[in-house]
Design an enzyme around this catalytic site. Structure first.
Site, mmCIF file in Angstrom:
data_model
loop_
_atom_site.group_PDB
_atom_site.id
_atom_site.type_symbol
_atom_site.label_atom_id
_atom_site.label_comp_id
_atom_site.label_asym_id
_atom_site.label_seq_id
_atom_site.Cartn_x
_atom_site.Cartn_y
_atom_site.Cartn_z
ATOM 1 N N ARG A 168 -84.993 -12.032 -88.269
ATOM 2 C CA ARG A 168 -83.702 -12.002 -87.579
ATOM 3 C C ARG A 168 -82.597 -12.011 -88.624
ATOM 4 O O ARG A 168 -82.851 -12.172 -89.804
ATOM 5 C CB ARG A 168 -83.570 -13.190 -86.626
ATOM 6 C CG ARG A 168 -83.546 -14.523 -87.334
ATOM 7 C CD ARG A 168 -83.373 -15.659 -86.342
ATOM 8 N NE ARG A 168 -83.071 -16.906 -87.030
ATOM 9 C CZ ARG A 168 -83.025 -18.083 -86.471
ATOM 10 N NH1 ARG A 168 -83.277 -18.220 -85.170
ATOM 11 N NH2 ARG A 168 -82.726 -19.161 -87.155
ATOM 12 N N ASN A 208 -74.868 -15.916 -83.916
ATOM 13 C CA ASN A 208 -75.564 -17.192 -84.057
ATOM 14 C C ASN A 208 -75.686 -17.544 -85.534
ATOM 15 O O ASN A 208 -76.235 -16.766 -86.308
ATOM 16 C CB ASN A 208 -76.979 -17.094 -83.462
ATOM 17 C CG ASN A 208 -77.650 -18.442 -83.341
ATOM 18 O OD1 ASN A 208 -77.218 -19.272 -82.544
ATOM 19 N ND2 ASN A 208 -78.680 -18.667 -84.134
ATOM 20 N N GLU A 209 -75.166 -18.698 -85.880
ATOM 21 C CA GLU A 209 -75.297 -19.194 -87.255
ATOM 22 C C GLU A 209 -75.085 -18.073 -88.283
ATOM 23 O O GLU A 209 -75.992 -17.717 -89.041
ATOM 24 C CB GLU A 209 -76.670 -19.847 -87.475
ATOM 25 C CG GLU A 209 -76.850 -21.129 -86.705
ATOM 26 C CD GLU A 209 -78.138 -21.867 -87.065
ATOM 27 O OE1 GLU A 209 -79.045 -21.234 -87.620
ATOM 28 O OE2 GLU A 209 -78.227 -23.065 -86.782
ATOM 29 N N GLU A 226 -76.858 -27.247 -80.766
ATOM 30 C CA GLU A 226 -78.318 -27.293 -80.887
ATOM 31 C C GLU A 226 -78.729 -28.585 -81.564
ATOM 32 O O GLU A 226 -78.136 -28.993 -82.561
ATOM 33 C CB GLU A 226 -78.838 -26.157 -81.772
ATOM 34 C CG GLU A 226 -78.692 -24.766 -81.242
ATOM 35 C CD GLU A 226 -79.249 -23.748 -82.242
ATOM 36 O OE1 GLU A 226 -80.080 -24.109 -83.088
ATOM 37 O OE2 GLU A 226 -78.817 -22.589 -82.173
ATOM 38 N N TRP A 238 -89.359 -25.959 -89.584
ATOM 39 C CA TRP A 238 -88.955 -25.304 -90.833
ATOM 40 C C TRP A 238 -88.894 -26.266 -92.008
ATOM 41 O O TRP A 238 -88.451 -25.892 -93.088
ATOM 42 C CB TRP A 238 -87.620 -24.579 -90.645
ATOM 43 C CG TRP A 238 -86.611 -25.286 -89.800
ATOM 44 C CD1 TRP A 238 -86.331 -25.051 -88.476
ATOM 45 C CD2 TRP A 238 -85.727 -26.348 -90.200
ATOM 46 N NE1 TRP A 238 -85.332 -25.896 -88.035
ATOM 47 C CE2 TRP A 238 -84.949 -26.703 -89.071
ATOM 48 C CE3 TRP A 238 -85.525 -27.044 -91.394
ATOM 49 C CZ2 TRP A 238 -83.986 -27.714 -89.100
ATOM 50 C CZ3 TRP A 238 -84.564 -28.054 -91.428
ATOM 51 C CH2 TRP A 238 -83.818 -28.362 -90.286
ATOM 52 N N GLU A 252 -91.216 -19.576 -83.771
ATOM 53 C CA GLU A 252 -90.803 -20.959 -83.537
ATOM 54 C C GLU A 252 -91.657 -21.646 -82.471
ATOM 55 O O GLU A 252 -91.184 -22.554 -81.790
ATOM 56 C CB GLU A 252 -89.304 -20.997 -83.214
ATOM 57 C CG GLU A 252 -88.522 -20.540 -84.438
ATOM 58 C CD GLU A 252 -87.012 -20.654 -84.331
ATOM 59 O OE1 GLU A 252 -86.380 -21.030 -85.314
ATOM 60 O OE2 GLU A 252 -86.475 -20.351 -83.256
ATOM 61 N N LYS A 253 -92.917 -21.252 -82.375
ATOM 62 C CA LYS A 253 -93.757 -21.830 -81.312
ATOM 63 C C LYS A 253 -94.102 -23.291 -81.573
ATOM 64 O O LYS A 253 -94.469 -24.005 -80.653
ATOM 65 C CB LYS A 253 -95.012 -20.983 -81.103
ATOM 66 C CG LYS A 253 -95.902 -20.819 -82.302
ATOM 67 C CD LYS A 253 -97.044 -19.862 -81.954
ATOM 68 C CE LYS A 253 -98.005 -19.679 -83.113
ATOM 69 N NZ LYS A 253 -97.377 -19.037 -84.293
ATOM 70 N N PHE A 254 -93.956 -23.744 -82.823
ATOM 71 C CA PHE A 254 -94.181 -25.170 -83.095
ATOM 72 C C PHE A 254 -92.874 -25.963 -83.090
ATOM 73 O O PHE A 254 -92.873 -27.155 -83.357
ATOM 74 C CB PHE A 254 -94.910 -25.340 -84.433
ATOM 75 C CG PHE A 254 -96.357 -24.925 -84.360
ATOM 76 C CD1 PHE A 254 -97.254 -25.641 -83.564
ATOM 77 C CD2 PHE A 254 -96.818 -23.823 -85.047
ATOM 78 C CE1 PHE A 254 -98.587 -25.259 -83.481
ATOM 79 C CE2 PHE A 254 -98.150 -23.433 -84.965
ATOM 80 C CZ PHE A 254 -99.043 -24.156 -84.167
ATOM 81 N N HIS A 255 -91.773 -25.275 -82.854
ATOM 82 C CA HIS A 255 -90.484 -25.978 -82.744
ATOM 83 C C HIS A 255 -90.386 -26.540 -81.329
ATOM 84 O O HIS A 255 -90.668 -25.844 -80.360
ATOM 85 C CB HIS A 255 -89.353 -24.979 -83.007
ATOM 86 C CG HIS A 255 -88.010 -25.610 -83.186
ATOM 87 N ND1 HIS A 255 -87.340 -26.268 -82.183
ATOM 88 C CD2 HIS A 255 -87.206 -25.671 -84.277
ATOM 89 C CE1 HIS A 255 -86.176 -26.699 -82.645
ATOM 90 N NE2 HIS A 255 -86.076 -26.356 -83.914
HETATM 91 C C1 GLA Z 1 -81.136 -22.591 -85.598
HETATM 92 C C2 GLA Z 1 -81.038 -21.383 -84.702
HETATM 93 C C3 GLA Z 1 -81.992 -21.409 -83.564
HETATM 94 C C4 GLA Z 1 -83.332 -21.940 -83.988
HETATM 95 C C5 GLA Z 1 -83.161 -23.282 -84.600
HETATM 96 C C6 GLA Z 1 -84.450 -23.937 -85.009
HETATM 97 O O1 GLA Z 1 -80.285 -23.605 -85.316
HETATM 98 O O2 GLA Z 1 -79.744 -21.175 -84.227
HETATM 99 O O3 GLA Z 1 -82.109 -20.107 -83.067
HETATM 100 O O4 GLA Z 1 -83.903 -21.061 -84.914
HETATM 101 O O5 GLA Z 1 -82.385 -23.149 -85.752
HETATM 102 O O6 GLA Z 1 -84.244 -25.211 -85.530
#
Ligand code: GLA
Length: 666
Positions: free
Chosen positions: A119, A157-158, A311, A319, A359-362
């Site tokens: 991404r 996003n970020e 978030e 991560w 991010e399946k383990f998030h």
């Molecule tokens: C960031 C992103 C999210 C996700 C989280 C995971 O904050 O904005 O899409 O990837 O990290 O912690």
């Protein structure tokens, strides 16, 4: 003349605390959406963020539009009274874009392309990327601008991509031309006379790509400023599109906390709502302090008013090297901490934990264990509590007599290769100073060195290596106007172009602190310490020391032993303090407590047990136990605990990760 009032977070909260999170239902069959809504309602979810990474779903081929699935979701949310923060999907372009338009892909310092397949693979400088981003934003705004579920816009996003490629080279030159006008001015500002770097044409200038040896620091500094500005241009472009369609709907983009690539002070000015993503490590003994720091900074970027926790994680992230879950109660405690420090929105990444993808383990608010899992059960309890309390809290401001100064320019300039110590990391230094204030229960705001400092009795500068002339004027005016200033080492060293000021520190600052001569900087190795002979006994300093001579300090704490024996480690002249090392935590806390007391600043509560945090938001007093043992806290006067309804007189017991939200009883 001031323009029309901009919408704010209050337009979305309408007297509540927002509770919810990123919702990525395109991962799930539609029957799951109905299950989601049932669980959301049980948990008091009143907001979801849709569409953050949906570009390929919305525009599967160039120019195509697939809005049906999003229409159904927007309607579903509205039907169930859940507001939508609608994201523009522009942080993750579809694969076709990179394939058809390779110039939209960013390149790293070594010229390597960042391909699709993850991404955020876009060049901020690519006209093609910007054109596609504008078009999808336009169509989203036109389609959903009138939708009753829409409460806020979430742009991208970020924002965090750098680009050293040819697209960026083009816009970098244009940016530099705007800044410097002539090449002579640029050559002068960058000091290109050193190492034969003089530029004879704008086309010779590149982003600071991989080079044989140390790069020109002023060049690198401008590239960092430029990157922040280019990303900001992308944000402003999309913001202006959605604003045109919906002038009444607030706009935000989510910051990463203290992220190096974005000058968040400048960005925050362009937002209606300041929002942040916050993920302290549950195993970090200072995780709560890290949270408090980010919360204080975000609130300050929001002008002291409410901000949005866009978030956080209900459980583990995925991560870190090792990703730990949150022990029972910690998610609730840290969520209340955010509210205590001014958040009017407590949201998560993400609603339902993914089964596939990176991010399946998030964790999600609904974990793999589903509705009976501890994570969801705790989320549900928290959502209900926030729903019951929201009207007592939303919109309240926090007063802070203390401001800690922070500036991205100074960070960028100080973090370069070729400096005296790679052990000195500005965010870590800031953390140490904030920790001292946090542990002393002194409520703290952050400010930019050129902000109006008059609302603060005490101004703390952990380190500002680079200071503009205007910032120096501001610090001097602060002390002249009756404020107290405490500065850590390596402050006021460089000017705006990263040129060392004569004498190694601005002369007026030297005079302010009582420094006659700064002979040498003496950085310390990892693990090396210096001793200082303080009024409370000998204490240790780490990271740094300085060989300073004073002429007229009113108070001096000398180094003890070693090469600097007897020279000032800490000095005070009037209301200005200079601390030339990093004192050990207890000593820094004691020093700042004394300086605060002298400046007439009091802790929120006196005599708090260790690990207990107290914050006042308006007239509501939050008491948070970050420890696992039960504690008793003395609380003057009589209060009602808004969480339990109990009357609290004199003292309060808090169990493991306990929270009290106290309102004065009449
Ligand atoms: C960031 C992103 C999210 C996700 C989280 C995971 O904050 O904005 O899409 O990837 O990290 O912690």
């Amino acid at each position: 003349m001031a323009g029309p009032a901009r919408p704010s977070l209050a337009d979305a909260t309408r007297g509540r605390i927002l509770f919810g999170g990123d919702y990525n239902p395109e991962q799930w069959p539609e029957e799951v959406w109905h299950e989601d809504v049932r669980l959301m309602k049980e948990a008091g979810v009143n907001t979801v963020t849709l569409g953050v990474f949906s570009w390929a779903k919305l525009e599967p081929r160039p120019g195509a539009r697939e809005f049906g699935w999003l229409d159904r979701l927007m309607d579903l949310m509205h039907e169930h009274g859940i507001g939508v923060v609608l994201a523009t999907p522009t942080s993750s372009p579809p694969p076709w874009m990179g394939r058809l338009h390779p110039e939209t892909l960013p390149r790293d310092e070594n010229g390597q392309i960042e391909w699709w397949g993850s991404r955020q693979h876009f060049s901020h400088s690519s006209e093609t990327y910007r054109r596609y981003a504008a078009a999808i934003t336009e169509d989203l705004a036109a389609r959903y601008g009138d939708h009753p579920a829409l409460t806020m816009w979430h742009i991208n996003n970020e924002y965090c991509t750098y680009d050293w490629g040819d697209e960026a080279a083009r816009t970098f030159r244009a940016w530099l031309q705007r800044k410097y006008g002539t090449l002579d001015t640029l050559n002068e500002a960058w000091g290109t006379a050193f190492w034969s770097q003089g530029y004879d044409g704008w086309h010779e200038i590149l982003p600071p790509r991989r080079a044989h040896y140390l790069k020109n620091p002023s060049h690198v500094l401008d590239f960092k400023r430029f990157t922040s500005d280019m990303l900001l241009e992308c944000y402003v472009m999309e913001r202006d599109i959605v604003r045109r369609h919906t002038p009444h709907v607030p706009v935000t983009t989510n910051f990463m906390p203290m992220w190096v690539g974005q000058d968040a002070w400048r960005w925050a000015e362009q937002e209606d709502v300041v929002s942040v993503d916050l993920y302290p490590d549950p195993r970090d003994p200072l995780g709560a302090q890290h949270g408090a720091l980010v919360q204080d900074m975000t609130r300050s970027q929001a002008g002291g008013g409410p901000w949005m926790l866009m978030e956080q994680a209900a459980g583990p992230v995925n991560w870190r090297g090792v990703n730990h879950p949150k022990p029972r109660g910690l998610n609730r405690l840290w969520s209340f901490q955010a509210v205590a420090r001014g958040a009017d929105a407590v949201c998560y990444f993400q609603w339902r934990q993914s089964r596939q993808g990176a991010e399946k383990f998030h964790s999600g608010m609904v974990g793999h264990a589903g509705e009976h899992g501890r994570t969801y059960q705790e989320v549900r309890r928290l959502g209900r509590e926030l729903a019951a309390l929201g009207h007592e809290l939303a919109g309240r401001h926090i007063e802070a007599d203390i401001a800690v100064l922070f500036d991205w320019n100074s960070w960028w300039a100080s973090a370069q290769d070729g400096r005296l110590s790679s052990e000195v990391d500005l965010p870590e230094v800031v953390r140490s100073w904030h920790r001292a204030l946090w542990e002393a229960n002194l409520t703290t705001a952050f400010a930019h060195p050129e902000h109006d400092l008059s609302p603060h009795r005490l101004v703390v500068v952990p380190q500002l290596y680079l200071l503009t002339d205007a910032a120096i004027d501001n610090l001097l005016a602060c002390v002249r106007g009756g404020g107290t200033l405490v500065s850590g080492f390596m402050t006021g060293v460089a000017d705006e172009d990263d040129r060392i000021r004569p004498g190694g520190m601005d002369a007026r600052l030297r005079d302010l602190f009582g420094i006659r001569t700064l002979h040498e900087w003496w950085p310390l190795d990892a693990g090396e310490e210096v001793e200082c002979d303080g009024p409370r006994g000998v204490f240790r300093g780490t990271l740094w020391s300085e060989e300073i001579e004073t002429a007229d300090a009113d108070e001096v704490v000398p180094y003890k032993g070693g090469e600097l024996d007897g020279l000032p480690a800490v000095l005070r002249k009037g209301r200005a303090w200079y601390v030339s090392t990093l004192p050990e935590p207890a000593e820094l806390r004691a020093l700042l407590s004394r300086v605060a007391a002298d400046a007439g600043v009091r802790p929120v509560l006196d005599g708090l047990p260790g690990g207990v945090e107290a914050v006042r938001r308006g007239d509501v007093l939050f008491v948070l136990n970050h420890g696992r043992e039960e504690v008793t806290v003395d609380v003057p006067d009589t209060h009602r605990d808004l969480l339990t309804g109990a009357t609290v007189t004199g003292s309060l017991s808090l169990g493991r990760y306990g929270v009290a939200v106290l309102k004065p009883s009449p």
